[in-house]
Design a protein around this motif. Structure first.
Motif, short mmCIF file in Angstrom:
data_model
loop_
_atom_site.label_atom_id
_atom_site.label_comp_id
_atom_site.label_asym_id
_atom_site.label_seq_id
_atom_site.Cartn_x
_atom_site.Cartn_y
_atom_site.Cartn_z
N THR A 90 -7.85 0.30 1.34
CA THR A 90 -7.68 -0.99 0.66
C THR A 90 -9.03 -1.49 0.16
O THR A 90 -10.01 -1.56 0.91
N GLY A 91 -9.08 -1.82 -1.14
CA GLY A 91 -10.31 -2.34 -1.72
C GLY A 91 -11.27 -1.29 -2.23
O GLY A 91 -12.27 -1.62 -2.89
N GLN A 92 -11.01 -0.02 -1.92
CA GLN A 92 -11.92 1.04 -2.36
C GLN A 92 -11.91 1.18 -3.88
O GLN A 92 -12.95 1.40 -4.50
N TYR A 93 -10.72 1.06 -4.46
CA TYR A 93 -10.59 1.11 -5.92
C TYR A 93 -9.74 -0.08 -6.37
O TYR A 93 -8.73 -0.39 -5.74
N SER A 94 -10.15 -0.72 -7.45
CA SER A 94 -9.36 -1.85 -7.97
C SER A 94 -8.21 -1.37 -8.84
O SER A 94 -7.33 -2.15 -9.19
N GLY A 95 -8.23 -0.10 -9.20
CA GLY A 95 -7.17 0.44 -10.03
C GLY A 95 -7.54 1.81 -10.55
O GLY A 95 -8.56 2.40 -10.16
N SER A 142 0.82 -1.22 0.00
CA SER A 142 0.00 0.00 0.00
C SER A 142 0.85 1.26 0.00
O SER A 142 0.36 2.35 -0.33
N LYS A 164 -15.72 5.49 -10.92
CA LYS A 164 -16.51 5.82 -9.72
C LYS A 164 -16.61 7.33 -9.52
O LYS A 164 -17.65 7.85 -9.08
N ARG A 176 0.72 2.87 -3.35
CA ARG A 176 -0.60 3.13 -3.91
C ARG A 176 -0.63 4.50 -4.59
O ARG A 176 -0.25 5.51 -4.01
N ASP A 188 -10.96 1.98 -12.47
CA ASP A 188 -12.09 1.83 -11.55
C ASP A 188 -12.30 3.13 -10.77
O ASP A 188 -13.44 3.56 -10.56
N CYS A 189 -11.21 3.76 -10.37
CA CYS A 189 -11.29 5.03 -9.65
C CYS A 189 -11.93 6.10 -10.53
O CYS A 189 -12.83 6.84 -10.08
#
Length: 477
Positions: free
Chosen positions: A321-326, A249, A333, A252, A329-330
């Motif tokens: 963690t897990g909020q966005y897969s990449g 992370s 959303k 990230r 995806d971000c």
């Protein structure tokens, strides 16, 4: 430094394109101390030292990197002679580019003129210091023989390092997007060296940013969440990130930070060239002011194109963690819940930050450059790696210090929607809120990890940049 060569290896009466092989052979035997017909790095160092011309380990290793064609760690006579011949051709090109009136001599005014073409201003007195370090006969001009004698064993990159110092090259990447683009000569543009240097800088930037990504993410976390708890320090911030998402992370958002290097560099370089043409008449030299204005406008243009990636980088860095897969995806959303306008939150303070950053960065660099040329350029005009890196790091740090409050407000505006219970404020509102609740120190939250990454970023970027330049053949033009 190499004046002894005039009477030993390269006499003035010798033809520049047909040096007697016996002269090279005499020098080769001087360096081949054990007489085995090859010269290794130790023999080169000891031989040059005994002849009174030690260059230093970096320069001597560069000679081997270039001359050792079969990569056996030794130079035989053929490799040695080929290196000197090839090196001499490169020196001839450099000499001709400085000899503007083609009279066979380089004068102080020609050095001033050549550097003005690069967007750099030096005084005539500083140009004379440059000449003094090369001039062997005291005429305050440098002819081809003096130039060749001086640079015979100096790797060609030494000259480029000098010019890069004067140009304030952006090949050194510290992870900031506000720097002014590099300046390239017409010869570099025609030969294709410009895109090789940009590519080398891009790769160096990618590796540098990846290496310092944990500090960059910590800076963003402290900018966004630091106000919630006065206890968020460097150790606590790292521990919190690792506890929440593991070691991985810490990187990230780094992927997005690396991806945006290529489009930003391309747009900035293209826009910089266009703005310079608009601000100067044909044939007119680009001065420091024009360079600053053109660079600032080019930076603004590039930021307009890639700003959504800046927002995505911040959201990914702050996300759990897990909020966005990449990255995609971000983006999806954000578009779904906040519409297109969210991709330009913080855009205004980001643009405003370009001016103080670029202005102070350039001003400090010019000050350091002039100070070094006036006080230390006595025997050599090459400032060396440590001076070059130190000046770049210090000027960039001063620029960051000036623009940091705007950068902090930009980051908070980008991440406001992710922080629960936080009102969606504009730039002025955020400044007022930060100052009223946290005081002036609140505008500098996260600046410690930001400064901590400067030295490793500069060092890593420089090493990778130099290796990439050699790999891409930039020094062989």
């Amino acid at each position: 430094m190499l004046r002894w060569l005039r009477g030993f290896v390269l006499p003035a009466a010798a033809c520049q394109d047909a040096e007697p092989p016996t002269r090279y052979e005499t020098l080769f035997h001087k360096l081949d101390r054990n007489g085995d017909g090859v010269v290794d790095i130790c023999e080169l160092q000891e031989g040059l030292k005994s002849l009174g011309i030690p260059l230093g380990q970096d320069a001597e290793e560069k000679i081997f990197t270039t001359g050792d064609v079969n990569k056996d760690g030794k130079l035989d006579f053929e490799e040695f002679m080929k290196y000197l011949k090839d090196h001499e051709k490169q020196m001839k090109l450099a000499f001709k580019s400085l000899d503007k009136n083609n009279d066979g001599r380089i004068e102080a005014s020609e050095i001033v003129q050549s550097l003005q073409i690069l967007g750099v201003t030096i005084s005539k007195q500083q140009a004379e210091l440059i000449l003094q370090s090369i001039d062997a006969d005291g005429t305050m001009t440098v002819d081809w023989n003096e130039w060749r004698d001086y640079f015979l064993f100096n790797p060609v990159t030494d000259i480029e390092e000098i010019i890069r110092f004067w140009k304030h090259s952006t090949g050194i990447d510290i992870g900031d997007s506000l720097t002014i683009p590099d300046e390239f000569t017409e010869d570099e543009k025609k030969s294709g060296q410009w895109w090789r240097q940009l590519l080398a800088g891009g790769v160096a930037g990618a590796i540098s940013r990846t290496s310092t990504a944990p500090l960059d993410r910590l800076k963003v976390m402290m900018q966004v969440h630091g106000s919630k708890s006065e206890k968020m320090n460097i150790y606590g911030g790292f521990r919190q990130m690792v506890k929440e998402g593991g070691i991985r992370s810490l990187w990230r958002g780094n992927g997005t930070n690396v991806i945006k290097i290529a489009p930003e560099t391309a747009v900035k370089f293209w826009a910089y060239e266009q703005y310079k043409k608009l601000l100067t008449e044909e044939g007119q030299k680009v001065g420091t002011l024009e360079r600053f204005v053109s660079g600032s406008m080019a930076g603004a243009t590039a930021q307009t194109f890639i700003y959504p990636l800046e927002v995505l980088k911040t959201r990914l860095a702050v996300g759990k963690t897990g909020q966005y897969s990449g990255m995609f995806d971000c983006a999806k959303k954000i578009l779904k819940h906040e519409k297109m306008g969210a991709f330009y939150k913080g855009y205004v303070p980001n643009l405003l930050g370009i001016i103080p950053y670029a202005g102070i960065d350039l001003a400090v660099y010019e000050l350091l450059k002039s100070h070094w040329l006036d006080n230390f350029a006595k025997d050599s005009v090459n400032p060396g790696v440590m001076v070059l890196l130190g000046c770049g790091a210090l000027s960039s740090t001063c620029g960051q210090l000036a623009s940091y409050p705007l950068a902090l407000v930009r980051t908070r505006m980008q991440a406001q929607a992710m922080v629960e219970g936080t009102p969606q404020l504009n730039m002025v509102g955020l400044f007022r809120r930060i100052i009223s609740k946290e005081g002036l120190p609140g505008l500098y939250r996260g600046i410690t990890p930001n400064f901590m990454k400067v030295l490793p970023a500069v060092g890593i970027s420089y090493v990778v940049y130099e290796n990439m330049r050699q790999t891409l053949g930039v020094t062989q033009s």
